[in-house]
Design an enzyme around this catalytic site. Sequence first.
Site, PDB file in Angstrom:
ATOM      1  N   GLN A 196      11.795  15.092  94.208  1.00 38.38           N
ATOM      2  CA  GLN A 196      10.841  14.614  93.289  1.00 38.38           C
ATOM      3  C   GLN A 196      11.149  14.121  91.889  1.00 38.38           C
ATOM      4  O   GLN A 196      11.859  15.259  91.018  1.00 38.38           O
ATOM      5  CB  GLN A 196       9.877  15.625  92.841  1.00 38.38           C
ATOM      6  CG  GLN A 196       8.690  15.051  92.073  1.00 38.38           C
ATOM      7  CD  GLN A 196       7.732  16.247  91.710  1.00 38.38           C
ATOM      8  OE1 GLN A 196       8.255  17.120  90.865  1.00 38.38           O
ATOM      9  NE2 GLN A 196       6.271  16.195  91.952  1.00 38.38           N
ATOM     10  N   ARG A 200       4.676  13.474  84.683  1.00 39.04           N
ATOM     11  CA  ARG A 200       5.264  13.679  83.530  1.00 39.04           C
ATOM     12  C   ARG A 200       5.301  12.687  82.793  1.00 39.04           C
ATOM     13  O   ARG A 200       4.268  11.813  82.283  1.00 39.04           O
ATOM     14  CB  ARG A 200       6.793  14.107  84.034  1.00 39.04           C
ATOM     15  CG  ARG A 200       6.537  15.458  84.531  1.00 39.04           C
ATOM     16  CD  ARG A 200       5.895  16.627  83.323  1.00 39.04           C
ATOM     17  NE  ARG A 200       5.564  17.816  84.155  1.00 39.04           N
ATOM     18  CZ  ARG A 200       4.740  18.858  83.492  1.00 39.04           C
ATOM     19  NH1 ARG A 200       4.305  18.427  82.254  1.00 39.04           N
ATOM     20  NH2 ARG A 200       4.560  19.839  84.168  1.00 39.04           N
ATOM     21  N   LYS A 242       3.716  10.394  93.444  1.00 35.63           N
ATOM     22  CA  LYS A 242       2.818  11.497  93.071  1.00 35.63           C
ATOM     23  C   LYS A 242       1.800  10.817  91.744  1.00 35.63           C
ATOM     24  O   LYS A 242       2.030  10.521  90.667  1.00 35.63           O
ATOM     25  CB  LYS A 242       3.309  12.639  92.421  1.00 35.63           C
ATOM     26  CG  LYS A 242       2.312  13.501  92.130  1.00 35.63           C
ATOM     27  CD  LYS A 242       2.915  14.865  91.482  1.00 35.63           C
ATOM     28  CE  LYS A 242       1.813  15.859  90.965  1.00 35.63           C
ATOM     29  NZ  LYS A 242       2.226  17.281  90.559  1.00 35.63           N
ATOM     30  N   CYS A 252      -3.921  32.163 102.294  1.00 38.15           N
ATOM     31  CA  CYS A 252      -4.048  32.406 100.848  1.00 38.15           C
ATOM     32  C   CYS A 252      -5.430  32.380 100.325  1.00 38.15           C
ATOM     33  O   CYS A 252      -6.333  31.522 100.766  1.00 38.15           O
ATOM     34  CB  CYS A 252      -3.354  30.900 100.011  1.00 38.15           C
ATOM     35  SG  CYS A 252      -3.630  30.677  98.466  1.00 38.15           S
ATOM     36  N   CYS A 312      -5.644  33.406  94.609  1.00 37.35           N
ATOM     37  CA  CYS A 312      -5.958  34.660  93.490  1.00 37.35           C
ATOM     38  C   CYS A 312      -5.139  34.212  92.170  1.00 37.35           C
ATOM     39  O   CYS A 312      -5.585  34.644  91.167  1.00 37.35           O
ATOM     40  CB  CYS A 312      -5.685  35.803  93.967  1.00 37.35           C
ATOM     41  SG  CYS A 312      -3.860  36.483  94.535  1.00 37.35           S
ATOM     42  N   CYS A 357       1.711  33.956  92.142  1.00 33.15           N
ATOM     43  CA  CYS A 357       2.320  32.420  92.042  1.00 33.15           C
ATOM     44  C   CYS A 357       2.067  31.966  90.651  1.00 33.15           C
ATOM     45  O   CYS A 357       3.187  31.810  90.071  1.00 33.15           O
ATOM     46  CB  CYS A 357       1.597  31.787  93.175  1.00 33.15           C
ATOM     47  SG  CYS A 357      -0.369  31.762  93.170  1.00 33.15           S
ATOM     48  N   CYS A 363       3.869  36.008  96.051  1.00 33.67           N
ATOM     49  CA  CYS A 363       2.640  36.014  96.716  1.00 33.67           C
ATOM     50  C   CYS A 363       2.537  37.386  96.652  1.00 33.67           C
ATOM     51  O   CYS A 363       3.224  38.373  96.739  1.00 33.67           O
ATOM     52  CB  CYS A 363       2.775  35.675  98.031  1.00 33.67           C
ATOM     53  SG  CYS A 363       0.948  35.459  98.761  1.00 33.67           S
TER      54      CYS A 363
END
Length: 370
Positions: A91, A167, A214, A343, A346, A350, A362
């Site tokens: 990325q 960004r 993205k 998952c 919560c 993370c 996690c």
Amino acid sequence: MNDKISSPVDYGGIQLKNRIIFAPTTMGLKKDEYLKKLQKIACGGCAMIIIGDVPVGRGGFGQNLFTGKGQEYYRTLTETIHQGDCLACAQLHQSDSNFRSMIKYIPGVLSKKISMEQLRPLLNKEVGPYISEMPEKKIQKIITSFGKAAVQAQTLGFDMVQIHGDRMCGSFSSTVFNHRADKYGGTIQNRARFAVEAVREVRKNLPDIPIDYKLVIRQKNPDYGNAGVLPEELEEFVPMLEEAGVTSFHVTLANHSDLSDTIPPASHPVFGGEGCFLGYCDMVKKYTKLPICGVGGLTSPDFIEQQLSSGRIDCAAMSRQLIADPDWPQKVIENHPEKIRRCIRCNKKCLGGMMEHTGVHCIYEKGMLK
């Protein structure tokens, strides 16, 4: 059966063995621990891992693609991923933070008068002036760096590149931050110019490499996100990116607001549901036939299979779910969904670890849940 999840796909010119992608995530971990996490995720069966925030420049924080140390670091990452029969995507990232303006906040952070949660909105306020006042000469230098970084990324073993549209690309695209009066500001065509030219620079240097983008969307009424484009601007923005050389889109909500909006917990008032950002994929799909990757609280094999089978999305990206259970893809493909550590969104270890600068973990790792 989850036939669609396990089926191969041509994702914008790159062949993926299945439809599951690890979404770009800044882990904040030391190298050895980070490599172990990547190895587990790669060996768990996902088709591709996107390494988040790979800087296109030679300065800034962390590793870059142009130093010997940085090159060794990224080559090790791609080799580790490939050993798990998984592809690697870089990325490409250009920060929109005004590092000079950050200096004035350092005393407050060190004295703990400014918390990390308080620092984020302060830095976001600096983005607008930074983008709006940036000299065109500097803009051109940054755009050129995207092409050079892509070449380096390919040399170091990356199979694909993704342009980080949340960004500097996203800030130039947004009327919230971009108040320029030259060819890089004003109309959507002008505000899209920075992102479009960054893509063209990559395509010029690497005519055949797949380029993911993205694509971040800013929502109004209720307002979420500040970078990126509004839904009504997609009709012009998407074809411009496609013409420039983008081969696929990774679609999500724009950032530069609370991190709990873009990484929403299950209790979020708007984005608490499964597939919370897939509505943005529907918007983008109106204007392109290129593959689209969806993201946003995806955990359920049945739900994901349905979204893929309907053609709503072509691939599904996960971060928190694959951190909770790296073997999610293999368990689904082998038809053992009952064994998945699901998952629960919560955000304790993370996003919490990210905010506390202790690294992304996690609750399962700490033995808090069985």
